[in-house]
Motif scaffolding. Structure first.
Motif, PDB file in Angstrom:
ATOM      1  N   VAL A 264     -83.592 -58.757 -41.815  1.00 43.49           N
ATOM      2  CA  VAL A 264     -83.279 -57.819 -41.656  1.00 43.49           C
ATOM      3  C   VAL A 264     -82.392 -57.212 -40.909  1.00 43.49           C
ATOM      4  CG1 VAL A 264     -84.512 -55.429 -41.465  1.00 43.49           C
ATOM      5  CG2 VAL A 264     -85.627 -57.080 -43.256  1.00 43.49           C
ATOM      6  N   VAL A 265     -82.235 -57.785 -40.027  1.00 41.77           N
ATOM      7  CA  VAL A 265     -81.414 -57.705 -38.303  1.00 41.77           C
ATOM      8  C   VAL A 265     -80.292 -57.686 -39.174  1.00 41.77           C
ATOM      9  CG1 VAL A 265     -80.811 -58.186 -35.977  1.00 41.77           C
ATOM     10  CG2 VAL A 265     -82.971 -57.697 -36.312  1.00 41.77           C
ATOM     11  N   ARG A 266     -79.761 -58.329 -39.492  1.00 43.65           N
ATOM     12  CA  ARG A 266     -78.406 -59.216 -40.161  1.00 43.65           C
ATOM     13  C   ARG A 266     -78.023 -57.601 -41.415  1.00 43.65           C
ATOM     14  NH1 ARG A 266     -75.789 -64.053 -39.090  1.00 43.65           N
ATOM     15  NH2 ARG A 266     -77.161 -65.606 -38.703  1.00 43.65           N
ATOM     16  N   ARG A 267     -78.850 -57.563 -41.961  1.00 41.03           N
ATOM     17  CA  ARG A 267     -78.329 -56.539 -42.637  1.00 41.03           C
ATOM     18  C   ARG A 267     -78.144 -54.969 -42.829  1.00 41.03           C
ATOM     19  NH1 ARG A 267     -83.046 -58.115 -47.731  1.00 41.03           N
ATOM     20  NH2 ARG A 267     -81.656 -59.881 -48.028  1.00 41.03           N
ATOM     21  N   ALA A 268     -79.156 -54.902 -41.548  1.00 35.26           N
ATOM     22  CA  ALA A 268     -78.493 -53.620 -40.423  1.00 35.26           C
ATOM     23  C   ALA A 268     -77.368 -53.520 -39.692  1.00 35.26           C
ATOM     24  CB  ALA A 268     -79.504 -53.627 -39.639  1.00 35.26           C
ATOM     25  N   LEU A 269     -76.453 -54.630 -39.616  1.00 35.63           N
ATOM     26  CA  LEU A 269     -75.488 -54.863 -39.293  1.00 35.63           C
ATOM     27  C   LEU A 269     -74.651 -54.951 -39.742  1.00 35.63           C
ATOM     28  CD1 LEU A 269     -76.057 -57.813 -36.590  1.00 35.63           C
ATOM     29  CD2 LEU A 269     -75.785 -56.040 -36.095  1.00 35.63           C
ATOM     30  N   ARG A 270     -74.954 -55.403 -41.206  1.00 34.27           N
ATOM     31  CA  ARG A 270     -73.648 -55.917 -42.233  1.00 34.27           C
ATOM     32  C   ARG A 270     -73.642 -54.084 -42.296  1.00 34.27           C
ATOM     33  NH1 ARG A 270     -76.040 -60.682 -44.155  1.00 34.27           N
ATOM     34  NH2 ARG A 270     -77.394 -59.417 -46.142  1.00 34.27           N
ATOM     35  N   ALA A 271     -74.654 -53.172 -42.233  1.00 32.10           N
ATOM     36  CA  ALA A 271     -74.325 -51.617 -42.895  1.00 32.10           C
ATOM     37  C   ALA A 271     -74.206 -51.217 -42.338  1.00 32.10           C
ATOM     38  CB  ALA A 271     -76.202 -51.345 -42.930  1.00 32.10           C
ATOM     39  N   GLY A 272     -73.679 -51.396 -40.629  1.00 28.68           N
ATOM     40  CA  GLY A 272     -72.434 -51.353 -39.541  1.00 28.68           C
ATOM     41  C   GLY A 272     -73.313 -50.139 -38.845  1.00 28.68           C
ATOM     42  N   TYR A 273     -74.356 -50.789 -38.767  1.00 33.91           N
ATOM     43  CA  TYR A 273     -75.616 -50.088 -37.799  1.00 33.91           C
ATOM     44  C   TYR A 273     -75.609 -50.154 -36.460  1.00 33.91           C
ATOM     45  CZ  TYR A 273     -78.429 -46.995 -40.583  1.00 33.91           C
ATOM     46  OH  TYR A 273     -79.531 -46.228 -41.693  1.00 33.91           O
ATOM     47  N   ARG A 274     -75.183 -49.377 -35.336  1.00 32.45           N
ATOM     48  CA  ARG A 274     -74.613 -50.223 -34.049  1.00 32.45           C
ATOM     49  C   ARG A 274     -75.997 -50.396 -32.987  1.00 32.45           C
ATOM     50  NH1 ARG A 274     -72.785 -46.019 -30.771  1.00 32.45           N
ATOM     51  NH2 ARG A 274     -73.654 -45.097 -31.704  1.00 32.45           N
ATOM     52  N   PRO A 275     -76.160 -52.008 -32.496  1.00 30.05           N
ATOM     53  CA  PRO A 275     -77.289 -52.417 -31.374  1.00 30.05           C
ATOM     54  C   PRO A 275     -77.236 -51.858 -30.581  1.00 30.05           C
ATOM     55  CG  PRO A 275     -75.815 -53.919 -32.174  1.00 30.05           C
ATOM     56  CD  PRO A 275     -75.270 -53.210 -32.819  1.00 30.05           C
ATOM     57  N   ARG A 276     -78.604 -51.669 -29.409  1.00 32.18           N
ATOM     58  CA  ARG A 276     -78.094 -51.412 -28.522  1.00 32.18           C
ATOM     59  C   ARG A 276     -78.437 -52.598 -27.824  1.00 32.18           C
ATOM     60  NH1 ARG A 276     -80.981 -46.272 -26.424  1.00 32.18           N
ATOM     61  NH2 ARG A 276     -82.347 -47.155 -25.886  1.00 32.18           N
ATOM     62  N   SER A 277     -79.466 -53.810 -27.961  1.00 31.29           N
ATOM     63  CA  SER A 277     -80.271 -54.455 -27.773  1.00 31.29           C
ATOM     64  C   SER A 277     -80.947 -55.504 -28.550  1.00 31.29           C
ATOM     65  CB  SER A 277     -80.868 -54.223 -26.850  1.00 31.29           C
ATOM     66  OG  SER A 277     -82.317 -54.067 -27.206  1.00 31.29           O
ATOM     67  N   LEU A 278     -80.655 -56.789 -27.981  1.00 33.33           N
ATOM     68  CA  LEU A 278     -81.500 -58.035 -29.301  1.00 33.33           C
ATOM     69  C   LEU A 278     -82.639 -58.395 -27.514  1.00 33.33           C
ATOM     70  CD1 LEU A 278     -78.762 -57.978 -31.183  1.00 33.33           C
ATOM     71  CD2 LEU A 278     -79.076 -59.884 -31.460  1.00 33.33           C
ATOM     72  N   LEU A 279     -83.874 -58.546 -28.727  1.00 38.29           N
ATOM     73  CA  LEU A 279     -84.723 -59.365 -28.120  1.00 38.29           C
ATOM     74  C   LEU A 279     -85.070 -60.731 -28.628  1.00 38.29           C
ATOM     75  CD1 LEU A 279     -86.624 -58.842 -25.765  1.00 38.29           C
ATOM     76  CD2 LEU A 279     -88.344 -58.581 -27.613  1.00 38.29           C
TER      77      LEU A 279
END
Lengths: 267, 267
Positions: free
Chosen positions: B43-58
């Motif tokens: 799901v995190v990969r899908r958010a990235l592919r969709a162009g959302y910008r991460p604040r951070s990862l845990l």
């Protein structure tokens, strides 16, 4: 019939209702006593209409009249408790205020359940009670005739499954396979086309697989996440998929897929 | 990009991830900071592919390499923690071991979202995040073009909705109506046939309502339990039902009904 006020959550007469969210405890308690629990007025009425025999009812004071029209004929004690006693007993606020404990009946055999059926669903290892309940509701509502469960499929008479099914687990006949490995042979022998639902891109579309829908169909549904086992996929006569439209979604959840497949099979 | 080991669950840098099951806290925290959380590698990969910008990862120690191929390009800190720290922080055992906090983007307007759409779903007051997520997954997977949400519909970017949708909330464009009362006028003005899904026995069947499926359709879906409001039912051009086959089942759950309706609309 008797209506009995009970003031102590530890009273032995309330033992059927203890700690409803402790799933390990509940499974062993319900198996040992051959009981299941139904929650909410509508669902309890459906269990009664379907012929299940109550062991007892538990009503909160506010809902004590909820089942007055049927209580006389029940032949089972009706316990009335305060909200606080109910919460202490079951482990959460019982906002519906209506619970009933029923005797389980011996499950019919697969042969009996599918004898006159034209459309059946076969659940392999669906382990989530919510999903089992939702699939029963869709299958029953859309006109599937019966369900057959693999040995490891979750129990349709677990409280959560009953609740999500809105009581459809009482009206859709079902049986459980003793034998996972050879379990599909029986259905094939009876002339069912074994239709495996899968997201595999090389499967035929569901609409093609069903065609005019003549004949007898057994729709095989696999576990959440992993889908059907290689064994069952290999035994199927047809592997069918629901066509997906990109958007980075490669499959539907099992309850959505089951609903669509049951709709296509029964239209 | 930097990978940072953090040993203390109370460290301020982990504040985006606190108490994930405290829904009141999460709603205010996420609104205040304009963030949402995605869980699990896929799901995190899908958010990235969709162009959302991460604040951070845990990441938990065991999964610290899970996103190595993309971490370099993220421009956001990556925090690595022990299982025990993760559990203390989020409030449960983080068995997937991958969380990410993303910036929310301003939602597009309804006009923008439906401009080129032929099939849209319109969710009235669906308040359960699980249901919103499941409907997004079905709609996106089956080829619906967009979703429009009434003001009180649950947030598709709430963690539970994202998870159940398997990331479909990132790829199905959606907008929110400002105005419940007059909100459907816009869709009608743009030439959408407003198709209300209802269990009412006097409604036409879904197949009749959709017919050859020419033109633009907006499928109206109502709240769990109560269904569509009288207002929206009254505004619909067509009231459509999924035919039910007795068995003491009078309706399907909203996610099953939505899946079938989206299938029928997009076939």
């Amino acid at each position: 019939m008797s209506v009995i006020e009970v003031a102590d959550a530890a009273d032995d007469r309330l033992a059927d209702y203890v700690r409803l969210r402790d799933s390990n405890l509940r499974r062993s308690l319900e198996a040992e006593h051959g009981l299941f629990l139904a929650e909410g007025e509508k669902v309890v009425r459906r269990a009664l209409r379907a012929g299940y025999r109550p062991r007892s009812l538990l009503l909160t004071r506010r809902r004590r009249a909820a089942l007055d029209d049927v209580i006389g004929a029940l032949g089972a004690p009706v316990y009335v408790v305060d909200d606080a006693v109910a919460e202490q007993l079951v482990g959460f606020h019982l906002h519906r205020g209506v619970l009933a404990s029923f005797h389980r009946e011996p499950l019919p055999g697969v042969d009996e359940v599918v004898a006159d059926a034209r459309r059946v669903v076969v659940l392999e290892d669906i382990v989530d009670h919510t999903n089992v309940g939702a699939i029963f509701r869709s299958a029953a509502g859309l006109g599937v005739d019966a369900a057959v469960l693999a040995p490891r499929c979750a129990d349709p008479l677990y409280r959560r499954a009953i609740k999500v099914s809105m009581g459809a687990v009482f009206t859709l006949p079902y049986a459980r396979l003793d034998d996972w490995y050879g379990g599909l042979d029986d259905l094939r022998r009876r002339g069912f086309t074994l239709l495996a639902l899968t997201p595999a891109p090389d499967a035929v579309t569901l609409a093609e697989a069903v065609g005019e829908g003549e004949g007898r169909y057994a729709l095989l549904l696999g576990a959440e996440g992993d889908g059907l086992s290689t064994r069952w996929l290999g035994q199927a006569d047809v592997r069918a998929r629901i066509p997906m439209a990109a958007r980075d979604v490669d499959s539907l959840n099992v309850t959505a897929a089951a609903a669509i497949a049951c709709y296509e099979l029964t239209r």
